[in-house]
Design an enzyme around this catalytic site. Structure first.
Site, PDB file in Angstrom:
ATOM      1  N   HIS A  24      46.468  35.035  29.581  1.00 13.59           N
ATOM      2  CA  HIS A  24      45.778  35.416  28.285  1.00 13.59           C
ATOM      3  C   HIS A  24      46.774  36.261  27.627  1.00 13.59           C
ATOM      4  CE1 HIS A  24      43.812  38.798  26.047  1.00 13.59           C
ATOM      5  NE2 HIS A  24      42.751  37.895  25.778  1.00 13.59           N
ATOM      6  N   ALA A  28      32.354  38.309  18.390  1.00 16.10           N
ATOM      7  CA  ALA A  28      32.366  39.538  19.078  1.00 16.10           C
ATOM      8  C   ALA A  28      32.166  40.658  18.422  1.00 16.10           C
ATOM      9  CB  ALA A  28      34.061  39.680  19.462  1.00 16.10           C
ATOM     10  N   THR A  31      29.167  29.479  20.313  1.00 17.92           N
ATOM     11  CA  THR A  31      29.970  30.742  20.365  1.00 17.92           C
ATOM     12  C   THR A  31      29.154  31.694  19.926  1.00 17.92           C
ATOM     13  OG1 THR A  31      31.188  30.156  18.261  1.00 17.92           O
ATOM     14  CG2 THR A  31      32.181  29.244  20.144  1.00 17.92           C
ATOM     15  N   GLU A  41      30.927  22.220  22.422  1.00 19.41           N
ATOM     16  CA  GLU A  41      30.780  23.550  22.144  1.00 19.41           C
ATOM     17  C   GLU A  41      30.491  23.583  20.631  1.00 19.41           C
ATOM     18  OE1 GLU A  41      33.900  26.207  23.703  1.00 19.41           O
ATOM     19  OE2 GLU A  41      34.176  26.983  21.690  1.00 19.41           O
TER      20      GLU A  41
HETATM   21  P1  FAD Z   1      39.017  39.355  30.171  1.00 14.63           P
HETATM   22  O1  FAD Z   1      38.931  38.395  31.433  1.00 14.63           O
HETATM   23  O2  FAD Z   1      38.537  40.809  30.266  1.00 14.63           O
HETATM   24  O3  FAD Z   1      40.696  39.691  29.777  1.00 14.63           O
HETATM   25  C1  FAD Z   1      41.429  40.174  28.895  1.00 14.63           C
HETATM   26  C2  FAD Z   1      42.782  40.751  29.201  1.00 14.63           C
HETATM   27  O4  FAD Z   1      42.484  42.044  30.039  1.00 14.63           O
HETATM   28  C3  FAD Z   1      43.558  39.989  29.863  1.00 14.63           C
HETATM   29  O5  FAD Z   1      44.916  40.027  29.579  1.00 14.63           O
HETATM   30  C4  FAD Z   1      43.385  40.206  31.424  1.00 14.63           C
HETATM   31  O6  FAD Z   1      44.500  39.690  32.309  1.00 14.63           O
HETATM   32  C5  FAD Z   1      43.338  41.902  31.248  1.00 14.63           C
HETATM   33  N1  FAD Z   1      42.089  42.322  32.417  1.00 14.63           N
HETATM   34  C6  FAD Z   1      41.015  41.599  32.809  1.00 14.63           C
HETATM   35  N2  FAD Z   1      40.331  42.264  33.541  1.00 14.63           N
HETATM   36  C7  FAD Z   1      41.025  43.214  33.839  1.00 14.63           C
HETATM   37  C8  FAD Z   1      40.919  44.587  34.423  1.00 14.63           C
HETATM   38  N3  FAD Z   1      39.533  44.756  35.307  1.00 14.63           N
HETATM   39  N4  FAD Z   1      41.581  45.890  34.330  1.00 14.63           N
HETATM   40  C9  FAD Z   1      42.799  45.485  33.494  1.00 14.63           C
HETATM   41  N5  FAD Z   1      43.209  44.461  32.741  1.00 14.63           N
HETATM   42  C10 FAD Z   1      42.219  43.275  32.841  1.00 14.63           C
HETATM   43  N6  FAD Z   1      35.604  35.241  21.903  1.00 14.63           N
HETATM   44  C11 FAD Z   1      34.528  35.593  20.922  1.00 14.63           C
HETATM   45  O7  FAD Z   1      34.722  36.446  20.427  1.00 14.63           O
HETATM   46  N7  FAD Z   1      33.419  34.583  21.011  1.00 14.63           N
HETATM   47  C12 FAD Z   1      33.188  33.416  21.770  1.00 14.63           C
HETATM   48  O8  FAD Z   1      32.451  32.856  21.737  1.00 14.63           O
HETATM   49  C13 FAD Z   1      34.462  33.067  22.399  1.00 14.63           C
HETATM   50  N8  FAD Z   1      34.272  32.059  23.254  1.00 14.63           N
HETATM   51  C14 FAD Z   1      35.395  31.613  24.109  1.00 14.63           C
HETATM   52  C15 FAD Z   1      35.494  30.533  24.990  1.00 14.63           C
HETATM   53  C16 FAD Z   1      36.330  30.363  25.854  1.00 14.63           C
HETATM   54  C17 FAD Z   1      36.401  29.153  26.965  1.00 14.63           C
HETATM   55  C18 FAD Z   1      37.564  31.118  25.882  1.00 14.63           C
HETATM   56  C19 FAD Z   1      38.609  30.931  26.849  1.00 14.63           C
HETATM   57  C20 FAD Z   1      37.576  32.293  25.263  1.00 14.63           C
HETATM   58  C21 FAD Z   1      36.713  32.518  24.219  1.00 14.63           C
HETATM   59  N9  FAD Z   1      36.576  33.685  23.347  1.00 14.63           N
HETATM   60  C22 FAD Z   1      35.845  33.936  22.665  1.00 14.63           C
HETATM   61  C23 FAD Z   1      37.904  34.568  23.270  1.00 14.63           C
HETATM   62  C24 FAD Z   1      37.908  35.640  24.453  1.00 14.63           C
HETATM   63  O9  FAD Z   1      36.990  36.539  24.044  1.00 14.63           O
HETATM   64  C25 FAD Z   1      39.356  36.179  24.286  1.00 14.63           C
HETATM   65  O10 FAD Z   1      40.113  35.680  24.720  1.00 14.63           O
HETATM   66  C26 FAD Z   1      39.390  37.567  24.789  1.00 14.63           C
HETATM   67  O11 FAD Z   1      40.667  38.120  24.189  1.00 14.63           O
HETATM   68  C27 FAD Z   1      39.460  37.795  26.347  1.00 14.63           C
HETATM   69  O12 FAD Z   1      38.196  37.502  26.852  1.00 14.63           O
HETATM   70  P2  FAD Z   1      38.090  37.620  28.431  1.00 14.63           P
HETATM   71  O13 FAD Z   1      36.928  37.129  28.724  1.00 14.63           O
HETATM   72  O14 FAD Z   1      39.271  36.279  28.869  1.00 14.63           O
HETATM   73  O15 FAD Z   1      38.715  38.744  28.876  1.00 14.63           O
END
Ligand code: FAD
Length: 309
Positions: free
Chosen positions: A152, A53, A50, A16
């Site tokens: 998370h 956001a 990356t 990455e």
């Molecule tokens: P989600 O899966 O949407 O989850 C977010 C929260 O909401 C969680 O607490 C979950 O339990 C809850 N949730 C999920 N779906 C629902 C639903 N349908 N209804 C109610 N609650 C729900 N960030 C960046 O800005 N840029 C990057 O390039 C980047 N790269 C990353 C790479 C990896 C491998 C990882 C693990 C994270 C990365 N992040 C990045 C960080 C990520 O954007 C954050 O962790 C963000 O806060 C959550 O993203 P997610 O896709 O896990 O969110």
């Protein structure tokens, strides 16, 4: 070739990188003989980049991926976040990636900037983004999604987080890229729990090399609330830089010696951690290259990752 074709056959190995903020940083990463070209020599299955956001640094993200795509030495995977964006905007940006030949993405919600009370856009969670991408683009993208072995930081409960991960799979996601996790007991528990929940997606484990004291503490605690095992805490304590590791003082030989001994112990810790992960039957190791070559190349070689290919 899709990352899924590789994951179907064997464990994957990938890096990455992040889009540099300065021209000098871009040159170091993407220039002739730069870090990307050095990383290609290790034959990674893919390199992800990356994404800021809310759209920050988007141009540089595309520039980095364009370089990977044009060089044709490995697959380029873009991270992509949906917060602060409209459906139209998301569609347009994703079409641009496809037009540039980039058809792999990590579909994320994104971290909410301080002070935000909502997600400021049409889509609020990664579950919705995955569904939207499949609706609009069918199978044109291979879609990875984030998984958090410790839950998370904002999740209601680990169970709720796992249920949403299952929903990502049901909505069409292909594989999981995990959040940093040093707590191996927790990781094993989570791996069993997601399989029991019917999540069969391959698990590609994210590893941050432990090279720098301040960066390690920052990564663990500034956003993610990661548990640090005693062995890792000992490495930090034994090499503590007084008054605190976040102060960037001018060169001081004592501090430099501590940094070097921290790095040596951190590299050994990282290699052992990769061994433990591979013994869990995971499907890939995704090493954060931190836009560097030498240390990650050493770790990849010593951990046997170069032999996966
Ligand atoms: P989600 O899966 O949407 O989850 C977010 C929260 O909401 C969680 O607490 C979950 O339990 C809850 N949730 C999920 N779906 C629902 C639903 N349908 N209804 C109610 N609650 C729900 N960030 C960046 O800005 N840029 C990057 O390039 C980047 N790269 C990353 C790479 C990896 C491998 C990882 C693990 C994270 C990365 N992040 C990045 C960080 C990520 O954007 C954050 O962790 C963000 O806060 C959550 O993203 P997610 O896709 O896990 O969110």
């Amino acid at each position: 070739m899709s990352v899924m074709d590789i994951l179907d056959k064997r464990a994957a190995f990938s890096f990455e990188v992040f889009p540099p903020k300065t021209d000098a940083g871009m040159e170091k990463l993407c220039g002739e003989g730069g870090v990307l070209e050095q990383l290609y020599t290790l034959h990674p299955d893919y390199i992800s980049c990356t994404y800021g956001a809310g759209g920050t640094n988007v141009g540089k993200n595309l520039e980095v991926l364009d370089k990977i795509q044009k060089d044709g030495k490995t697959i380029g995977v873009t991270h992509f976040t949906c917060i602060g964006n409209t459906k139209e905007g998301i569609k347009e940006q994703l079409q641009t990636y496809l037009d540039h030949g980039i058809n792999h993405m990590l579909a994320l919600r994104g971290d909410l900037p301080h002070g935000w009370t909502g997600t400021g856009g049409d889509l609020h969670y990664a579950t919705e983004l995955v569904k939207f991408v499949r609706q609009e683009f069918g199978d044109k993208f291979t879609i990875a999604v984030a998984g958090s072995p410790e839950g998370h930081i904002a999740c209601r409960s680990l169970d709720a987080d796992i249920a949403f991960l299952k929903q990502k799979q049901d909505n069409g996601a292909d594989y999981i890229m995990t959040q940093l996790c040093w707590d191996m007991d927790q990781f094993r528990y989570w791996l069993d729990a997601i399989r029991a929940a019917g999540i069969w997606m391959p698990v590609d484990v994210g590893i941050m090399p432990i090279l720098d004291q301040a960066a390690t503490i920052n990564m663990a605690l500034s956003r993610n609330g990661c548990v640090m095992p005693r062995a890792l805490c000992e490495i930090i304590s034994k090499n503590w830089i007084f008054p605190n590791p976040f102060v960037k003082d001018p060169f001081d030989s004592e501090v430099e010696a501590k940094k070097a001994s921290f790095k040596a112990a951190g590299i050994e810790y990282t290699i052992n951690q990769i061994d433990e992960y591979r013994a869990c039957g995971i499907n890939g190791i995704h090493l954060y290259a931190l836009n560097k070559y030498d240390d990650v190349a050493y770790i990849a070689k010593e951990a046997g990752l170069l032999d996966l290919i």
